[in-house]
Design a protein around this motif. Structure first.
Motif, PDB file in Angstrom:
ATOM      1  N   ALA A  28      83.025 -43.875  25.214  1.00  9.61           N
ATOM      2  CA  ALA A  28      82.479 -42.531  25.365  1.00  9.61           C
ATOM      3  C   ALA A  28      83.604 -41.555  25.657  1.00  9.61           C
ATOM      4  O   ALA A  28      84.546 -41.884  26.383  1.00  9.61           O
ATOM      5  N   GLN A  29      83.507 -40.383  25.066  1.00 11.52           N
ATOM      6  CA  GLN A  29      84.474 -39.324  25.336  1.00 11.52           C
ATOM      7  C   GLN A  29      83.761 -37.985  25.193  1.00 11.52           C
ATOM      8  O   GLN A  29      83.187 -37.694  24.147  1.00 11.52           O
ATOM      9  N   GLY A  30      83.809 -37.204  26.261  1.00 10.55           N
ATOM     10  CA  GLY A  30      83.144 -35.903  26.224  1.00 10.55           C
ATOM     11  C   GLY A  30      81.661 -36.069  25.955  1.00 10.55           C
ATOM     12  O   GLY A  30      80.959 -36.814  26.638  1.00 10.55           O
ATOM     13  N   VAL A  81      88.981 -44.047  43.311  1.00  8.99           N
ATOM     14  CA  VAL A  81      89.133 -42.654  42.917  1.00  8.99           C
ATOM     15  C   VAL A  81      89.810 -41.886  44.042  1.00  8.99           C
ATOM     16  O   VAL A  81      89.464 -42.071  45.217  1.00  8.99           O
ATOM     17  N   GLN A  82      90.759 -41.052  43.672  1.00  7.71           N
ATOM     18  CA  GLN A  82      91.420 -40.191  44.658  1.00  7.71           C
ATOM     19  C   GLN A  82      91.136 -38.733  44.331  1.00  7.71           C
ATOM     20  O   GLN A  82      91.280 -38.305  43.184  1.00  7.71           O
ATOM     21  N   LEU A  83      90.707 -37.972  45.341  1.00 12.44           N
ATOM     22  CA  LEU A  83      90.481 -36.540  45.203  1.00 12.44           C
ATOM     23  C   LEU A  83      91.652 -35.804  45.837  1.00 12.44           C
ATOM     24  O   LEU A  83      91.987 -36.053  47.001  1.00 12.44           O
ATOM     25  N   ILE A  84      92.263 -34.904  45.083  1.00  6.30           N
ATOM     26  CA  ILE A  84      93.381 -34.105  45.585  1.00  6.30           C
ATOM     27  C   ILE A  84      92.926 -32.654  45.601  1.00  6.30           C
ATOM     28  O   ILE A  84      92.649 -32.065  44.556  1.00  6.30           O
ATOM     29  N   ASP A  85      92.827 -32.100  46.790  1.00  5.08           N
ATOM     30  CA  ASP A  85      92.301 -30.744  46.982  1.00  5.08           C
ATOM     31  C   ASP A  85      93.459 -29.819  47.349  1.00  5.08           C
ATOM     32  O   ASP A  85      94.192 -30.082  48.301  1.00  5.08           O
ATOM     33  N   CYS A  86      93.637 -28.745  46.578  1.00  2.00           N
ATOM     34  CA  CYS A  86      94.758 -27.860  46.876  1.00  2.00           C
ATOM     35  C   CYS A  86      94.416 -26.414  46.534  1.00  2.00           C
ATOM     36  O   CYS A  86      93.464 -26.144  45.797  1.00  2.00           O
ATOM     37  N   ARG A  87      95.215 -25.514  47.084  1.00  2.00           N
ATOM     38  CA  ARG A  87      95.109 -24.086  46.768  1.00  2.00           C
ATOM     39  C   ARG A  87      96.459 -23.617  46.244  1.00  2.00           C
ATOM     40  O   ARG A  87      97.493 -23.905  46.838  1.00  2.00           O
ATOM     41  N   THR A  88      96.424 -22.900  45.133  1.00  2.90           N
ATOM     42  CA  THR A  88      97.660 -22.396  44.556  1.00  2.90           C
ATOM     43  C   THR A  88      97.384 -21.155  43.716  1.00  2.90           C
ATOM     44  O   THR A  88      96.344 -21.058  43.061  1.00  2.90           O
ATOM     45  N   SER A  89      98.312 -20.236  43.750  1.00  4.89           N
ATOM     46  CA  SER A  89      98.274 -19.069  42.859  1.00  4.89           C
ATOM     47  C   SER A  89      99.220 -19.256  41.688  1.00  4.89           C
ATOM     48  O   SER A  89      99.428 -18.344  40.901  1.00  4.89           O
ATOM     49  N   SER A 135      91.766 -19.757  43.275  1.00  8.26           N
ATOM     50  CA  SER A 135      92.994 -20.389  43.749  1.00  8.26           C
ATOM     51  C   SER A 135      92.747 -21.817  44.253  1.00  8.26           C
ATOM     52  O   SER A 135      93.675 -22.497  44.677  1.00  8.26           O
ATOM     53  N   HIS A 136      91.481 -22.256  44.200  1.00  8.34           N
ATOM     54  CA  HIS A 136      91.098 -23.565  44.728  1.00  8.34           C
ATOM     55  C   HIS A 136      90.917 -24.549  43.577  1.00  8.34           C
ATOM     56  O   HIS A 136      90.096 -24.328  42.677  1.00  8.34           O
ATOM     57  N   PHE A 137      91.668 -25.657  43.597  1.00  6.03           N
ATOM     58  CA  PHE A 137      91.615 -26.668  42.541  1.00  6.03           C
ATOM     59  C   PHE A 137      91.391 -28.039  43.153  1.00  6.03           C
ATOM     60  O   PHE A 137      91.871 -28.339  44.250  1.00  6.03           O
ATOM     61  N   VAL A 138      90.657 -28.867  42.426  1.00  3.30           N
ATOM     62  CA  VAL A 138      90.434 -30.253  42.828  1.00  3.30           C
ATOM     63  C   VAL A 138      90.782 -31.151  41.644  1.00  3.30           C
ATOM     64  O   VAL A 138      90.264 -30.956  40.540  1.00  3.30           O
ATOM     65  N   GLU A 139      91.660 -32.106  41.888  1.00  5.74           N
ATOM     66  CA  GLU A 139      91.987 -33.099  40.859  1.00  5.74           C
ATOM     67  C   GLU A 139      91.327 -34.419  41.234  1.00  5.74           C
ATOM     68  O   GLU A 139      91.388 -34.851  42.396  1.00  5.74           O
ATOM     69  N   ILE A 140      90.690 -35.045  40.252  1.00  5.69           N
ATOM     70  CA  ILE A 140      90.026 -36.337  40.447  1.00  5.69           C
ATOM     71  C   ILE A 140      90.760 -37.349  39.579  1.00  5.69           C
ATOM     72  O   ILE A 140      90.822 -37.210  38.357  1.00  5.69           O
ATOM     73  N   VAL A 141      91.352 -38.364  40.221  1.00  5.51           N
ATOM     74  CA  VAL A 141      92.154 -39.362  39.500  1.00  5.51           C
ATOM     75  C   VAL A 141      91.521 -40.733  39.711  1.00  5.51           C
ATOM     76  O   VAL A 141      91.246 -41.141  40.845  1.00  5.51           O
ATOM     77  N   GLU A 142      91.290 -41.436  38.600  1.00  2.00           N
ATOM     78  CA  GLU A 142      90.643 -42.750  38.660  1.00  2.00           C
ATOM     79  C   GLU A 142      91.650 -43.853  38.375  1.00  2.00           C
ATOM     80  O   GLU A 142      92.504 -43.730  37.501  1.00  2.00           O
ATOM     81  N   PHE A 143      91.514 -44.956  39.124  1.00  8.14           N
ATOM     82  CA  PHE A 143      92.374 -46.134  38.976  1.00  8.14           C
ATOM     83  C   PHE A 143      91.493 -47.389  38.892  1.00  8.14           C
ATOM     84  O   PHE A 143      90.366 -47.388  39.400  1.00  8.14           O
ATOM     85  N   PRO A 144      91.996 -48.458  38.293  1.00  2.16           N
ATOM     86  CA  PRO A 144      91.211 -49.702  38.250  1.00  2.16           C
ATOM     87  C   PRO A 144      90.932 -50.269  39.646  1.00  2.16           C
ATOM     88  O   PRO A 144      89.928 -50.944  39.852  1.00  2.16           O
ATOM     89  N   SER A 145      91.839 -50.011  40.602  1.00  2.19           N
ATOM     90  CA  SER A 145      91.670 -50.530  41.955  1.00  2.19           C
ATOM     91  C   SER A 145      92.565 -49.755  42.911  1.00  2.19           C
ATOM     92  O   SER A 145      93.458 -49.009  42.498  1.00  2.19           O
ATOM     93  N   TYR A 146      92.334 -49.943  44.210  1.00  3.32           N
ATOM     94  CA  TYR A 146      93.179 -49.311  45.225  1.00  3.32           C
ATOM     95  C   TYR A 146      94.622 -49.799  45.094  1.00  3.32           C
ATOM     96  O   TYR A 146      95.572 -49.012  45.230  1.00  3.32           O
ATOM     97  N   GLU A 147      94.783 -51.094  44.816  1.00  2.00           N
ATOM     98  CA  GLU A 147      96.123 -51.654  44.690  1.00  2.00           C
ATOM     99  C   GLU A 147      96.892 -51.005  43.545  1.00  2.00           C
ATOM    100  O   GLU A 147      98.088 -50.709  43.667  1.00  2.00           O
ATOM    101  N   GLU A 148      96.203 -50.751  42.420  1.00  2.00           N
ATOM    102  CA  GLU A 148      96.868 -50.094  41.296  1.00  2.00           C
ATOM    103  C   GLU A 148      97.222 -48.648  41.639  1.00  2.00           C
ATOM    104  O   GLU A 148      98.250 -48.121  41.203  1.00  2.00           O
ATOM    105  N   ALA A 149      96.370 -48.000  42.445  1.00  2.00           N
ATOM    106  CA  ALA A 149      96.665 -46.627  42.871  1.00  2.00           C
ATOM    107  C   ALA A 149      97.922 -46.596  43.738  1.00  2.00           C
ATOM    108  O   ALA A 149      98.771 -45.706  43.595  1.00  2.00           O
ATOM    109  N   MET A 150      98.055 -47.581  44.633  1.00  2.00           N
ATOM    110  CA  MET A 150      99.239 -47.638  45.482  1.00  2.00           C
ATOM    111  C   MET A 150     100.496 -47.926  44.669  1.00  2.00           C
ATOM    112  O   MET A 150     101.575 -47.403  44.952  1.00  2.00           O
ATOM    113  N   VAL A 178      90.914 -35.658  35.983  1.00  2.00           N
ATOM    114  CA  VAL A 178      90.199 -34.413  35.706  1.00  2.00           C
ATOM    115  C   VAL A 178      90.619 -33.383  36.753  1.00  2.00           C
ATOM    116  O   VAL A 178      90.690 -33.710  37.941  1.00  2.00           O
ATOM    117  N   VAL A 179      90.909 -32.163  36.306  1.00  2.00           N
ATOM    118  CA  VAL A 179      91.222 -31.076  37.226  1.00  2.00           C
ATOM    119  C   VAL A 179      90.137 -30.014  37.101  1.00  2.00           C
ATOM    120  O   VAL A 179      89.819 -29.567  35.988  1.00  2.00           O
TER     121      VAL A 179
END
Length: 229
Positions: A164-166, A4-12, A47-62, A38-39
């Motif tokens: 499962a969904q929602g 899982v990768q967390l991307i933390d950013c601020r934007t208007s 102005s603060h957002f966090v995106e959570i992105v899931e991958f099957p593995s680190y290698e697939e994320a790369m 998920v964002v």
């Protein structure tokens, strides 16, 4: 191992960033390796957002990061942020999907557990939809119907698949029973029977509050000798 990768950013300029992400999704069809994204917006800082992105593995994320489309979108994202976004890389060491586990527990206990135990995780205003019944059932009537099945069959469920969904969980199952008591007017035959079906459960506050059933009732009746083959 799931990554899982967390991307933390601020934007208007989130609306522009949202459109940018739509562009990335369109451009990477058939190539991206992310399985879930998920964002979230900070309730105390709009102005603060966090995106959570899931991958099957680190290698697939790369591999996903190496796509030229990903690099272009990243540069566009940086341009829209008020400051440089930060990234946190996480190997998932525990992953509990609580609603699917509750649904699975229901089917694993069915046929063995008493009514009170089996329906302990159901909401008081539970509503049951079954095409075999003339109308929808509330919790008390659903419990009564379950007791009717227990009196007619010694049975168990096998969970074959779940998604499962929602707030909803779908379970594909196989039911196996022995006809030991009267069932819709059919005297006990001792016949071993099987049936397949699916059930959707809707959850609210961790409790099952609605259910939709689809199953091969005609096949069951045929095995009991009521319908001709």
């Amino acid at each position: 191992m799931t990554f899982v990768q967390l991307i933390d950013c601020r934007t208007s300029r989130f609306d522009e960033m949202n459109r940018l992400m739509d562009t990335w999704v369109e451009q990477t069809k058939g190539k991206r390796t992310a399985t879930h994204a998920v964002v979230g917006k900070d309730r105390s800082d709009t102005s603060h957002f966090v995106e959570i992105v899931e991958f099957p593995s680190y290698e697939e994320a790369m591999r996903n990061s190496g796509l030229p489309e990903t690099e272009r979108i990243f540069q566009g994202m940086v341009a829209l942020c008020d400051e440089m976004p930060t990234f946190t890389d996480l190997d998932v060491v525990r992953d509990e999907q609580l609603n699917p586990a509750t649904s699975r527990e229901f089917f694993e206990r069915a046929g063995r557990a008493g009514t009170a135990e089996l329906f302990a995780r159901f909401a008081d205003d539970y509503l049951d939809h079954d095409p075999a019944n003339p109308g929808d059932l509330g919790l008390a009537a659903a419990r009564e119907e379950y007791e009717g099945w227990r009196q007619a069959f010694d049975f168990t469920f096998r969970v074959d698949d779940q998604i499962a969904q929602g707030d909803r969980v779908c379970t594909r199952w196989t039911w196996a029973g022995k006809h030991t008591g009267e069932f819709v007017g059919i005297p006990a035959s001792g016949q071993n029977v099987t049936m397949t079906g699916t059930t959707w459960h809707r959850f609210r506050d961790g409790l099952i509050c609605e259910g939709w059933w689809q199953y091969d009732r005609a096949g069951l009746m045929e095995q009991l000798g009521v319908l001709g083959k």
